[in-house]
Design an enzyme around this catalytic site. Sequence first.
Site, PDB file in Angstrom:
ATOM      1  N   CYS A  71      91.815   1.002-117.654  1.00 22.66           N
ATOM      2  CA  CYS A  71      93.244   1.127-117.992  1.00 22.66           C
ATOM      3  C   CYS A  71      93.447   1.138-119.511  1.00 22.66           C
ATOM      4  CB  CYS A  71      94.026  -0.024-117.355  1.00 22.66           C
ATOM      5  SG  CYS A  71      95.809   0.115-117.638  1.00 22.66           S
ATOM      6  N   CYS A  82      96.948  -5.548-121.826  1.00 24.96           N
ATOM      7  CA  CYS A  82      97.398  -6.823-121.236  1.00 24.96           C
ATOM      8  C   CYS A  82      96.286  -7.872-121.381  1.00 24.96           C
ATOM      9  CB  CYS A  82      97.764  -6.617-119.767  1.00 24.96           C
ATOM     10  SG  CYS A  82      98.845  -5.195-119.501  1.00 24.96           S
ATOM     11  N   CYS A 107      94.119  -9.142-118.392  1.00 27.43           N
ATOM     12  CA  CYS A 107      93.689  -8.243-117.312  1.00 27.43           C
ATOM     13  C   CYS A 107      92.249  -7.761-117.416  1.00 27.43           C
ATOM     14  CB  CYS A 107      94.635  -7.054-117.244  1.00 27.43           C
ATOM     15  SG  CYS A 107      94.239  -5.984-115.832  1.00 27.43           S
ATOM     16  N   CYS A 117      99.563  -3.901 -99.902  1.00 26.81           N
ATOM     17  CA  CYS A 117      99.985  -3.608-101.269  1.00 26.81           C
ATOM     18  C   CYS A 117      98.888  -2.863-102.021  1.00 26.81           C
ATOM     19  CB  CYS A 117     100.340  -4.913-101.969  1.00 26.81           C
ATOM     20  SG  CYS A 117     100.865  -4.644-103.670  1.00 26.81           S
ATOM     21  N   CYS A 166     103.701  -1.618 -99.980  1.00 27.83           N
ATOM     22  CA  CYS A 166     104.036  -2.009-101.351  1.00 27.83           C
ATOM     23  C   CYS A 166     103.069  -1.275-102.274  1.00 27.83           C
ATOM     24  CB  CYS A 166     103.893  -3.524-101.513  1.00 27.83           C
ATOM     25  SG  CYS A 166     104.191  -4.092-103.210  1.00 27.83           S
ATOM     26  N   CYS A 208     109.711  -6.157-106.100  1.00 31.65           N
ATOM     27  CA  CYS A 208     108.775  -7.286-106.118  1.00 31.65           C
ATOM     28  C   CYS A 208     108.448  -7.509-107.589  1.00 31.65           C
ATOM     29  CB  CYS A 208     107.515  -6.949-105.320  1.00 31.65           C
ATOM     30  SG  CYS A 208     106.228  -8.221-105.454  1.00 31.65           S
ATOM     31  N   ARG A 221     106.186 -15.797-103.789  1.00 34.99           N
ATOM     32  CA  ARG A 221     104.761 -15.714-103.419  1.00 34.99           C
ATOM     33  C   ARG A 221     103.886 -16.553-104.329  1.00 34.99           C
ATOM     34  NH1 ARG A 221     103.820 -10.412-103.503  1.00 34.99           N
ATOM     35  NH2 ARG A 221     104.739 -10.309-101.454  1.00 34.99           N
TER      36      ARG A 221
HETATM   37  N1  SAM Z   1      98.779  -1.486-113.778  1.00 35.90           N
HETATM   38  C1  SAM Z   1      99.967  -1.845-113.126  1.00 35.90           C
HETATM   39  C2  SAM Z   1     100.836  -2.783-113.940  1.00 35.90           C
HETATM   40  O1  SAM Z   1     100.305  -3.482-114.793  1.00 35.90           O
HETATM   41  O2  SAM Z   1     102.029  -2.823-113.686  1.00 35.90           O
HETATM   42  C3  SAM Z   1      99.741  -2.458-111.748  1.00 35.90           C
HETATM   43  C4  SAM Z   1      98.573  -3.376-111.527  1.00 35.90           C
HETATM   44  S1  SAM Z   1      98.554  -4.873-112.483  1.00 35.90           S
HETATM   45  C5  SAM Z   1      96.919  -5.461-112.271  1.00 35.90           C
HETATM   46  C6  SAM Z   1      99.595  -5.947-111.504  1.00 35.90           C
HETATM   47  C7  SAM Z   1      99.839  -7.337-111.997  1.00 35.90           C
HETATM   48  O3  SAM Z   1      98.696  -8.152-111.753  1.00 35.90           O
HETATM   49  C8  SAM Z   1     100.116  -7.577-113.470  1.00 35.90           C
HETATM   50  O4  SAM Z   1     101.412  -7.264-113.837  1.00 35.90           O
HETATM   51  C9  SAM Z   1      99.862  -9.064-113.598  1.00 35.90           C
HETATM   52  O5  SAM Z   1     101.053  -9.769-113.363  1.00 35.90           O
HETATM   53  C10 SAM Z   1      98.846  -9.340-112.486  1.00 35.90           C
HETATM   54  N2  SAM Z   1      97.546  -9.751-113.035  1.00 35.90           N
HETATM   55  C11 SAM Z   1      96.633  -8.949-113.612  1.00 35.90           C
HETATM   56  N3  SAM Z   1      95.563  -9.662-114.043  1.00 35.90           N
HETATM   57  C12 SAM Z   1      95.809 -10.944-113.724  1.00 35.90           C
HETATM   58  C13 SAM Z   1      95.077 -12.157-113.900  1.00 35.90           C
HETATM   59  N4  SAM Z   1      93.902 -12.190-114.528  1.00 35.90           N
HETATM   60  N5  SAM Z   1      95.624 -13.300-113.436  1.00 35.90           N
HETATM   61  C14 SAM Z   1      96.833 -13.274-112.824  1.00 35.90           C
HETATM   62  N6  SAM Z   1      97.556 -12.171-112.626  1.00 35.90           N
HETATM   63  C15 SAM Z   1      97.062 -11.014-113.074  1.00 35.90           C
HETATM   64  C1  DTB Z   2     100.828  -9.641-108.430  1.00 34.37           C
HETATM   65  O1  DTB Z   2     101.843 -10.219-108.871  1.00 34.37           O
HETATM   66  N1  DTB Z   2      99.608 -10.157-108.428  1.00 34.37           N
HETATM   67  C2  DTB Z   2      98.661  -9.237-107.869  1.00 34.37           C
HETATM   68  C3  DTB Z   2      99.550  -8.053-107.441  1.00 34.37           C
HETATM   69  N2  DTB Z   2     100.834  -8.426-107.911  1.00 34.37           N
HETATM   70  C4  DTB Z   2      99.187  -6.699-107.803  1.00 34.37           C
HETATM   71  C5  DTB Z   2      97.512  -8.924-108.741  1.00 34.37           C
HETATM   72  C6  DTB Z   2      96.728 -10.127-109.185  1.00 34.37           C
HETATM   73  C7  DTB Z   2      95.530  -9.637-109.942  1.00 34.37           C
HETATM   74  C8  DTB Z   2      94.593 -10.744-110.299  1.00 34.37           C
HETATM   75  C9  DTB Z   2      93.428 -10.241-111.092  1.00 34.37           C
HETATM   76  C10 DTB Z   2      92.566  -9.269-110.350  1.00 34.37           C
HETATM   77  O2  DTB Z   2      92.160  -9.513-109.196  1.00 34.37           O
HETATM   78  O3  DTB Z   2      92.213  -8.237-110.962  1.00 34.37           O
HETATM   79 FE1  SF4 Z   3      96.468  -1.933-116.957  1.00 39.24          FE
HETATM   80 FE2  SF4 Z   3      95.841  -4.361-116.131  1.00 39.24          FE
HETATM   81 FE3  SF4 Z   3      97.870  -4.032-117.790  1.00 39.24          FE
HETATM   82 FE4  SF4 Z   3      98.080  -3.157-115.233  1.00 39.24          FE
HETATM   83  S1  SF4 Z   3      97.879  -5.283-115.899  1.00 39.24           S
HETATM   84  S2  SF4 Z   3      98.688  -2.075-117.101  1.00 39.24           S
HETATM   85  S3  SF4 Z   3      95.951  -2.560-114.861  1.00 39.24           S
HETATM   86  S4  SF4 Z   3      95.705  -3.587-118.245  1.00 39.24           S
END
Ligand code: SAM
Ligand code: DTB
Ligand code: SF4
Length: 334
Positions: free
Chosen positions: A74, A78, A81, A118, A149, A209, A281
């Site tokens: 990506c 973030c 992430c 989802c 979702c 959501c 959730r």
């Molecule tokens: N890329 C899209 C976005 O960021 O909107 C969708 C997927 S993204 C992985 C969805 C959500 O996962 C993020 O907004 C964040 O709230 C959550 N998330 C990602 N990494 C995480 C982590 N290490 N711990 C907890 N939540 C996480």
């Molecule tokens: C949300 O609020 N949490 C989920 C889902 N929406 C997409 C994602 C959590 C991701 C946790 C880190 C991972 O497994 O990559």
């Molecule tokens: Fe990309 Fe992860 Fe950020 Fe979603 S949360 S935009 S997958 S870097």
Amino acid sequence: MTLNSLTAQEKHDDSMNISGKTQDTLNWSVTDIEAVLGAPFNDLLFRAQSVHRQYHDANGVQLSTLISVKTGGCPEDCGYCPQAARYHTGVDNQAMLSTDEVVTAAMAAKEKGASRFCMGAAWRGPKQRDIEKMTEMVRAVKALGMETCATLGMLKSGQAQQLREAGLDYYNHNLDTAPEFYEEIITTRQYDDRLDTLQQVRDAGINVCCGGIVGMGETRRSRAGLIAQLANLNPYPESVPINHLVQVRGTPLYGIDALDPLEFVRTIAAARITMPKAMVRLSAGRQEMPEAVQALCFLAGANSIFYGDKLLTTANPEADRDQALLSKLGLHAL
Ligand code: SAM
Ligand code: DTB
Ligand code: SF4
């Protein structure tokens, strides 16, 4: 106003909550919510549980299963992430799954008792050809009789409508944290970009959501700021995922001081109190969370979990382990 000072008033007016607002009042101030978060723990949980019982099945928990339909690589930054290309986290990039692969996973999730499926993608936002593949997946999952979702990043004009027409029930798009803390965590997009996408989702008639992550080194006031943003959306989200940061080696937030688990429980309670009708959730972070803390989250008003042994790239409790936990607590799947 503190919880205790409202006790007498609450006896007179059942619709008053702990900051003196009626349940559906908009415009929660950050200070109101900070007071909620800082209330004596027993008062806070009692109030959250009371609100919960007023609006929801007290012992019901909704089960959502996640799948990563496109993993890693990506372009966003973030700080939490594991899928951001710029961090070296060991996540293997995976091109988009086929609709068949997604349907097979959805059938397995349904078989194990999940009601919602989802689909997540590591995009800044989908391109038009991605939307075409996603609409095919949404149609196929919907045809199984599951709620659908998707979480695909920022949407351009018209994309939400296409997803809705394919049968998308919910779109997940998190605000993640308070506005003033946001740029400490993400610099490649703005808070307003997130709000714009949420509005497009709402306008297309898709359920929203939207939640956030705690345990990123934010203050309690910033947690209050996140909850205020969510609660003041008009209307507030139907589904509010509260994630506990999963610390992944290689991300900037790896190694940050752990959040006190009771502070996580307080955040769940504040979400329940300020968004009484929403499904709250208990989201990421359960793999590392003791069962007793999860039980407190349910007591604080959480009524949904991610169910299945994987979130997007990190581990989640095995379905059997969660079934055992639900059974131990006398909870049932909604
Ligand atoms: N890329 C899209 C976005 O960021 O909107 C969708 C997927 S993204 C992985 C969805 C959500 O996962 C993020 O907004 C964040 O709230 C959550 N998330 C990602 N990494 C995480 C982590 N290490 N711990 C907890 N939540 C996480
Ligand atoms: C949300 O609020 N949490 C989920 C889902 N929406 C997409 C994602 C959590 C991701 C946790 C880190 C991972 O497994 O990559
Ligand atoms: Fe990309 Fe992860 Fe950020 Fe979603 S949360 S935009 S997958 S870097």
